[in-house]
Design an enzyme around this catalytic site. Structure first.
Site, PDB file in Angstrom:
ATOM      1  N   LYS A 259       6.398   6.955   6.848  1.00 54.75           N
ATOM      2  CA  LYS A 259       5.723   6.150   7.883  1.00 54.75           C
ATOM      3  C   LYS A 259       7.012   5.695   8.973  1.00 54.75           C
ATOM      4  O   LYS A 259       8.068   5.282   8.393  1.00 54.75           O
ATOM      5  CB  LYS A 259       5.356   4.718   7.583  1.00 54.75           C
ATOM      6  CG  LYS A 259       4.107   4.851   6.549  1.00 54.75           C
ATOM      7  CD  LYS A 259       3.583   3.539   6.146  1.00 54.75           C
ATOM      8  CE  LYS A 259       2.100   3.729   4.866  1.00 54.75           C
ATOM      9  NZ  LYS A 259       1.873   2.602   4.643  1.00 54.75           N
TER      10      LYS A 259
ATOM     11  N   ASP B 280      -6.472  -6.031  -1.800  1.00 58.58           N
ATOM     12  CA  ASP B 280      -5.092  -6.161  -2.427  1.00 58.58           C
ATOM     13  C   ASP B 280      -5.023  -7.087  -3.346  1.00 58.58           C
ATOM     14  O   ASP B 280      -4.143  -7.486  -4.115  1.00 58.58           O
ATOM     15  CB  ASP B 280      -4.474  -6.864  -1.045  1.00 58.58           C
ATOM     16  CG  ASP B 280      -4.194  -5.719   0.019  1.00 58.58           C
ATOM     17  OD1 ASP B 280      -4.395  -4.550  -0.316  1.00 58.58           O
ATOM     18  OD2 ASP B 280      -3.866  -5.892   1.263  1.00 58.58           O
TER      19      ASP B 280
ATOM     20  N   HIS C 268       0.953  -1.043   0.078  1.00 60.09           N
ATOM     21  CA  HIS C 268       0.121   0.162  -0.021  1.00 60.09           C
ATOM     22  C   HIS C 268       0.802   1.328  -0.016  1.00 60.09           C
ATOM     23  O   HIS C 268       1.961   1.372   0.393  1.00 60.09           O
ATOM     24  CB  HIS C 268      -1.072   0.045   1.332  1.00 60.09           C
ATOM     25  CG  HIS C 268      -1.782  -1.241   1.538  1.00 60.09           C
ATOM     26  ND1 HIS C 268      -2.098  -1.661   2.695  1.00 60.09           N
ATOM     27  CD2 HIS C 268      -2.607  -1.827   0.578  1.00 60.09           C
ATOM     28  CE1 HIS C 268      -3.027  -2.706   2.434  1.00 60.09           C
ATOM     29  NE2 HIS C 268      -3.182  -2.937   0.974  1.00 60.09           N
TER      30      HIS C 268
ATOM     31  N   TYR D 263       1.907   1.726  13.592  1.00 62.11           N
ATOM     32  CA  TYR D 263       2.652   2.886  12.771  1.00 62.11           C
ATOM     33  C   TYR D 263       2.368   4.254  12.876  1.00 62.11           C
ATOM     34  O   TYR D 263       1.094   4.453  13.339  1.00 62.11           O
ATOM     35  CB  TYR D 263       2.820   2.443  11.301  1.00 62.11           C
ATOM     36  CG  TYR D 263       1.551   2.247  10.630  1.00 62.11           C
ATOM     37  CD1 TYR D 263       0.953   2.889   9.549  1.00 62.11           C
ATOM     38  CD2 TYR D 263       0.546   1.079  10.780  1.00 62.11           C
ATOM     39  CE1 TYR D 263      -0.221   2.639   8.927  1.00 62.11           C
ATOM     40  CE2 TYR D 263      -0.411   0.731   9.817  1.00 62.11           C
ATOM     41  CZ  TYR D 263      -0.852   1.536   9.282  1.00 62.11           C
ATOM     42  OH  TYR D 263      -1.948   1.252   8.461  1.00 62.11           O
TER      43      TYR D 263
END
Length: 183
Positions: free
Chosen positions: A72, A168, A62, A132
């Site tokens: 991130k 996905d 992603h 995250y």
């Protein structure tokens, strides 16, 4: 906190200093001053927490497109994952290549992922919690990704039949992805 450079410009493995005793452990998950001193984003605006049950769950690959692209800082607090990022920055010496690392509750490692990378992971434990921080909020209109099993990426996942979301399964191949990211 030790910042370890990778061959991918801007992608860092972070090894926190872990203080252990008979009670358990203590560590700094993030230190704004250390990040600022190293020219990394310090204005994280959102923390995310994902739980995955079972071995062989794959989430990703992603990313968010500009203007909502995200840097991130990722780590695991329970279990273990095989973490993968793909450099999508045109002009980068590592464009189209993947970096792989095991992140676990045991090794305490973190990964700093700059903007312009697709990110995903495969669970290696029965119980997995993935944390995250991101420096831009989630924007559904900016969602994008690359298919987990793209043959051009040749990522050595440990499972051939992962548990995947429908979204996905349908992500495009790298060859079909027009990257807006410049190195």
């Amino acid at each position: 906190m030790k910042l370890i450079e990778t061959e991918f410009p801007g992608l860092l493995v972070i090894e926190p200093k872990v203080f252990r005793d008979k009670r358990g452990f203590f560590l700094e998950s993030f230190n704004k001053n250390v990040f600022a001193e190293n020219g990394l984003p310090t204005d994280f605006v959102q923390d995310n927490h994902a739980y995955s049950s079972g071995i062989g769950v794959i989430r990703g690959l992603h990313l968010q497109m500009p203007p909502h692209a995200q840097a991130k800082l990722v780590w695991v607090t329970r279990g273990a994952v095989y973490d993968v990022v793909v450099d999508l920055r045109k002009g980068s010496p590592t464009y189209g290549r993947s970096f792989k690392i095991e992140l676990s509750a045991e090794n305490f490692l973190r990964l700093f992922i700059p903007k312009g990378f697709a990110h995903g992971y495969e669970t290696l434990s029965e119980e997995n919690e993935f944390m995250y921080k991101v420096d831009s909020g989630y924007s559904p209109a900016s969602e994008a990704g690359i298919r987990w099993n793209d043959p051009d990426l040749d990522i050595p996942w440990s499972t051939e039949n992962p548990v995947l979301s429908d979204k996905d399964r349908e992500l495009p191949l790298l060859a079909m992805f027009s990257s807006p990211f410049e190195f």
